[in-house]
Scaffold this active site. Structure first.
Site, PDB file in Angstrom:
ATOM      1  N   HIS A 158      -8.213   9.023 -11.783  1.00  0.00           N
ATOM      2  CA  HIS A 158      -7.355   8.384 -12.404  1.00  0.00           C
ATOM      3  C   HIS A 158      -8.039   7.395 -13.369  1.00  0.00           C
ATOM      4  O   HIS A 158      -9.280   6.885 -13.244  1.00  0.00           O
ATOM      5  CB  HIS A 158      -6.819   7.708 -11.082  1.00  0.00           C
ATOM      6  CG  HIS A 158      -5.790   6.554 -11.475  1.00  0.00           C
ATOM      7  ND1 HIS A 158      -4.572   6.823 -11.739  1.00  0.00           N
ATOM      8  CD2 HIS A 158      -5.911   5.197 -11.733  1.00  0.00           C
ATOM      9  CE1 HIS A 158      -3.629   5.797 -11.829  1.00  0.00           C
ATOM     10  NE2 HIS A 158      -4.607   4.773 -11.966  1.00  0.00           N
ATOM     11  N   ASP A 199       6.117   2.545  -3.551  1.00  0.00           N
ATOM     12  CA  ASP A 199       5.198   2.247  -4.697  1.00  0.00           C
ATOM     13  C   ASP A 199       6.438   1.994  -5.847  1.00  0.00           C
ATOM     14  O   ASP A 199       6.316   0.818  -6.467  1.00  0.00           O
ATOM     15  CB  ASP A 199       4.405   3.166  -5.039  1.00  0.00           C
ATOM     16  CG  ASP A 199       3.607   2.874  -6.437  1.00  0.00           C
ATOM     17  OD1 ASP A 199       2.991   1.385  -6.365  1.00  0.00           O
ATOM     18  OD2 ASP A 199       3.625   3.335  -7.453  1.00  0.00           O
ATOM     19  N   ARG A 253       7.240  -5.928  -9.035  1.00  0.00           N
ATOM     20  CA  ARG A 253       5.998  -6.420  -9.501  1.00  0.00           C
ATOM     21  C   ARG A 253       6.109  -6.494 -11.124  1.00  0.00           C
ATOM     22  O   ARG A 253       5.799  -7.773 -11.695  1.00  0.00           O
ATOM     23  CB  ARG A 253       4.852  -5.598  -9.317  1.00  0.00           C
ATOM     24  CG  ARG A 253       4.346  -5.815  -7.983  1.00  0.00           C
ATOM     25  CD  ARG A 253       3.114  -4.704  -7.656  1.00  0.00           C
ATOM     26  NE  ARG A 253       2.104  -4.659  -8.357  1.00  0.00           N
ATOM     27  CZ  ARG A 253       0.989  -3.707  -8.523  1.00  0.00           C
ATOM     28  NH1 ARG A 253       1.291  -2.562  -8.144  1.00  0.00           N
ATOM     29  NH2 ARG A 253       0.168  -3.937  -9.637  1.00  0.00           N
ATOM     30  N   SER A 275      -1.467   0.703  -4.854  1.00  0.00           N
ATOM     31  CA  SER A 275      -0.452   1.551  -5.742  1.00  0.00           C
ATOM     32  C   SER A 275      -1.178   2.658  -6.242  1.00  0.00           C
ATOM     33  O   SER A 275      -0.704   3.832  -6.040  1.00  0.00           O
ATOM     34  CB  SER A 275      -0.088   0.609  -6.984  1.00  0.00           C
ATOM     35  OG  SER A 275       0.688   1.408  -7.885  1.00  0.00           O
ATOM     36  N   LYS A 303      -0.863   6.676  -4.255  1.00  0.00           N
ATOM     37  CA  LYS A 303      -0.190   7.851  -4.961  1.00  0.00           C
ATOM     38  C   LYS A 303      -1.376   8.672  -4.872  1.00  0.00           C
ATOM     39  O   LYS A 303      -0.966  10.004  -4.858  1.00  0.00           O
ATOM     40  CB  LYS A 303       0.067   7.253  -6.327  1.00  0.00           C
ATOM     41  CG  LYS A 303       1.367   6.611  -6.317  1.00  0.00           C
ATOM     42  CD  LYS A 303       1.999   6.001  -7.757  1.00  0.00           C
ATOM     43  CE  LYS A 303       0.859   4.988  -8.364  1.00  0.00           C
ATOM     44  NZ  LYS A 303       1.538   4.622  -9.799  1.00  0.00           N
TER      45      LYS A 303
END
Lengths: 431, 431
Positions: free
Chosen positions: B82, B161, B168, B183, B187
């Site tokens: 990520h 999320d 948010r 978050s 995921k």
């Protein structure tokens, strides 16, 4: 105004200008800024604070959201009093007729009981027939004719406060000092007054439990008032034990009438006289607090204040009978005495526990939509510093059922403390 | 669980237990906790923080709100990567086929462009026919068959999320470290992986501009991973200038293919190889990062990674032609060169300004619902530290119109700085 940017600025501890605050509040009222953005903003204000300039700007914006009362044609100074709320705090009730009978005009917009604290409107509504839901026109007429009235907030007074308060109540942001200040001052200024005396309660039964917090709120109120060009005078007073003896709606009306008859509890009478004096000074009807106190005492001693109270109650549809037992107010079916378990000096009489017990008896409410029982309540027969012998009555519980009275008696066991040594009676007025 | 009490506890800096977090999030998803309470909670978390234990609990609760991918029957380790996002960060695109061709299985759920940063899905969708909206079953089938695929988040993956992120995004609470961590990790963990390598970008073009913030996020990610028993490895890498030369959707695909052909920009290739090596170590397919890098380089040099990329693109419906000009990707009608105004060493190439300029050209989006232009973008012909002579090409702008290209050229004037003295090329991998 971009709502996101306003939230972010406050989140980062920035200082908002009046245009930003106005745009945000107007957007929220118009439904353009959604509830969740308002809620995030309120939490950011809660945790980051506001300067007195920002607080004054928020107050002006809130004030401008509604329609102020039109009472500026009264033939005397318009001055009001506000209390941050406590247990047994019925002071507004004797205070208004004292102040009005001394020449002040007092458009007293009051609130309701919530949590462990009582509400002036609920207390007055224990008087048979008494109406507090008055429109602007009636409020103006009553204030002009009698020097004052007791009314609930009208829908148009400060709509921004209604909207913000409902969200604060659900988001744990009620305790924010700038939000408290703007809520109090916007509503008081919407009454069209030139000055307000604010009784900031401090202690176990108050919203502000510590002296530092109470002084912080008092300072913020005075600073925001100065920034707005209106006279805001604060007193910090003790709320560790209930004010007076009676806690509960009809019981507090009864005590208020006795105070106007000149036979009220010492703390209730002295605070009423002091606050009236501060109001008279604020309205330039007395040159000093001492002379204001003289005027207030004479209004009580002469019977003029009581007579004014009777006039206002009658004008609002209320029926009291000064010669009847308990003045014709509703009485609870069960009355029960709680005796002292041991002997000593009462060192603690916990206002919060007494307030919660009255709420459990039905005299208060946990949620805004709950109904209240006018007759339920507690009379505190001893106050802090009093000498108590075992078996002597400590409390008188007024309840709807014997079971409710029994539960209240058990709950009150935690409300008192005793000492073998004499205890000085605590002073009521701190600052 | 009382939503008000949870908000108040976090407001006061308290530590929430997993039951409180679960009750709050479940209540929010069920619509029992209204948006405004969630928003106040998010702001309280933003300003008060969360411990790694609380962050792990929130991650678990979010993960449990959805349905994880069922890819645990893959015949090899499931490891993902990520990136916290930057400008020109196309690394996922060459990385996935490199990792897959070395034996890893990579169910890469990716995101879209927003603000000044690009999004892997938008880049891939510039390939004619390429589909990223895959259902769970297709994702599982593609990962099993080809070692990986590029897909958008499915509706069921982590519904908590989606709900929290939308709030948010509107309440200035995106920047909260525990909210970012939960978050990202929820995921990634919903993909069923055993480990994840996270590239935390740091600098002008990154979400975290300072090294302290980037290190804080990296530490929080690793701590939450440890608290959840999953291997989270972070790298902090520089994002002061764009990664590689190309910024823009089709332009970045082109550069990614060139990297897989062994002729990509040095920074793109070295970061791809390093991240692949970290993933191979995390999946126990390499005993050390150095040996992992050898494996990754050989996957590129042998053409296996490129071949794997072609297979995956074809499996997702995409049509590329490696022998066609620009691989058959869409090209912008206008191309314009921006020459250097003076001579010297390039001391600054501002990733944020380049990213914003690409967004203005249509290559990115300001709001989630905006469409993106696949062909618009910028190629940075010089990087920080390069010697530049007056008149030499600095940028190549790819635009829909000459006017857009002209506006971009003007905007890019602020993106560069020059020095008379030689400038050391900045190091890409910081930690």
């Amino acid at each position: 105004m971009n709502a996101y940017d306003v939230i972010r600025k406050k989140r980062d501890g920035g200082r908002l200008d009046e245009d930003e605050i106005r745009g945000f509040v107007a957007g929220a009222l118009a439904g353009e800024v959604p509830d969740y953005q308002v809620a995030a903003f309120l939490m950011a204000v809660m945790l980051r604070g506001m300067t007195s300039g920002e607080t004054a700007a928020l107050t002006r914006v809130m004030l401008a959201s509604g329609r102020a009362l039109r009472v500026d044609d009264c033939p005397g100074p318009l001055v009001d009093k506000h209390s941050t709320g406590g247990v047994g705090d019925k002071i507004s009730i004797p205070l208004l007729p004292v102040a009005a009978s001394c020449g002040l005009f007092v458009p007293m917009i009051s609130g309701r009981s919530l949590g462990h604290t009582g509400g002036t409107l609920d207390k007055l509504e224990s008087i048979p027939g008494f109406a507090t839901a008055l429109d602007e026109e009636s409020i103006g007429r009553l204030v002009r004719a009698h020097g004052g009235c007791f009314a609930g907030q009208t829908a148009d007074l400060v709509p921004a406060d209604r909207m913000l308060y409902a969200l604060r109540d659900a988001t744990a942001t009620v305790e924010s000092v700038p939000l408290i200040v703007s809520s109090i001052l916007s509503k008081k200024l919407a009454e069209g007054i030139s000055g307000v005396v604010i009784d900031v309660k401090c202690g176990r039964g108050a919203f502000m439990e510590t002296l530092a917090d109470a002084r912080g709120l008092a300072g913020a109120l005075e600073a925001a008032g100065a920034a707005m060009g209106v006279l805001v005078k604060t007193l910090v007073t003790s709320m560790d034990e209930p004010l007076g003896a009676a806690v509960g709606n009809a019981l507090e009306i009864e005590e208020s009438i006795r105070a106007l008859e000149g036979r009220g509890p010492a703390d209730v009478v002295s605070l009423t006289v002091r606050l009236a004096a501060e109001m008279l000074v604020a309205g330039a009807l007395a040159p000093s607090v001492a002379e204001g106190e003289d005027l207030a005492r004479r209004a009580i001693d002469s019977g003029r204040a009581l007579e004014r109270f009777e006039r206002i109650v009658a004008a609002q549809g209320g029926r009291i009978d000064l010669s009847a037992p308990r003045f014709g107010l509703p009485a609870a079916p069960v009355a029960r005495i709680v005796p002292a378990a041991g002997s000593g000096y009462l060192s603690r009489l916990d206002a919060r526990i007494v307030g919660e017990t009255v709420r459990e008896l039905g005299g208060g409410r946990l949620r805004r939509e709950d109904a209240v029982d006018p007759s339920a309540g507690i009379v505190c027969l001893k106050k802090t510093g009093d000498a108590v012998s075992a078996g002597e009555p400590l409390f008188e519980i007024h309840a709807a059922t014997a079971a409710a009275a029994e539960a209240a008696a058990r709950r009150l066991e935690r409300a008192t403390g005793f000492s073998g040594e004499p205890i000085a009676r605590p002073s009521l007025i701190i600052d």
